[in-house]
Motif scaffolding. Structure first.
Motif, short mmCIF file in Angstrom:
data_model
loop_
_atom_site.label_atom_id
_atom_site.label_comp_id
_atom_site.label_asym_id
_atom_site.label_seq_id
_atom_site.Cartn_x
_atom_site.Cartn_y
_atom_site.Cartn_z
N ASP A 188 0.81 -1.22 0.00
CA ASP A 188 0.00 0.00 0.00
C ASP A 188 0.85 1.27 0.00
OD1 ASP A 188 -2.70 -1.00 -0.04
OD2 ASP A 188 -2.39 -1.68 2.01
N HIS B 5 -3.78 5.59 -4.35
CA HIS B 5 -5.08 5.09 -3.92
C HIS B 5 -6.20 5.96 -4.51
CE1 HIS B 5 -3.16 2.42 -0.96
NE2 HIS B 5 -2.23 3.38 -0.97
N ALA C 39 1.57 2.39 -3.49
CA ALA C 39 0.42 2.58 -4.37
C ALA C 39 -0.11 4.01 -4.35
CB ALA C 39 -0.70 1.63 -3.96
N ARG D 299 -6.34 0.50 -5.90
CA ARG D 299 -4.98 0.98 -5.70
C ARG D 299 -4.25 0.72 -7.01
NH1 ARG D 299 -1.93 -3.27 -1.55
NH2 ARG D 299 -1.89 -5.04 -2.99
#
Length: 148
Positions: free
Chosen positions: A43, A48, A46, A62
């Motif tokens: 995450d 988002h 990424a 994502r």
């Protein structure tokens, strides 16, 4: 109608992060009855894409630049809350994700690992299947590419 916001990991506030993790768990773990490691350490790399309706997160993806997940840019964790799917927000969400990859990463080839039952949805967005079906976390998937 949903309001789409695009943020890097370090721009997410604690409420947005909690909401996206909760939505991912609600759909992928509970609704799809799939035990897997959603919090996978990716995450933070990424971008988002969050879709809000009346200040509630109802849609999410994502996205990654090439090399951060696959060799090509990619879109993953595509979610629309079950009660909101009838509004077809998935198309708005995916179009925003594709545009973000084009604008933020200056990339146009996009790879996804799509659940097989959603293949026609992604075909409608221009993605083409480039693999045979395979199991990912016990769910049939196919690799799909979007090329200019």
């Amino acid at each position: 109608m949903i309001s789409l916001t695009i943020k890097y990991f370090n721009e997410l506030n604690i409420h947005e992060l909690y909401a996206l993790l909760q939505l991912r768990s609600e759909v992928f773990v509970v609704e799809q009855d799939c035990v897997y490691q959603d919090i996978d350490g990716k995450d933070n790399k990424a971008l988002h894409v969050l879709g809000f309706k009346q200040n509630q997160l109802v849609a999410y993806t994502r996205i990654f630049r090439s090399g951060d997940y696959f060799d090509q840019a990619s879109i993953g964790r595509v979610i629309v809350k079950e009660t909101e799917r009838k509004h077809k927000y998935g198309y708005d969400l995916m179009k925003a994700s594709i545009h973000a990859i084009n604008d933020e990463f200056n990339e146009s080839i996009i790879k996804i690992s799509a659940q097989k039952h959603l293949e026609s949805f992604y075909n409608n967005l221009g993605f083409k299947t480039v693999s045979e079906p395979y199991l990912e976390d016990g769910i049939p998937h196919v690799v799909m590419l979007l090329k200019p």
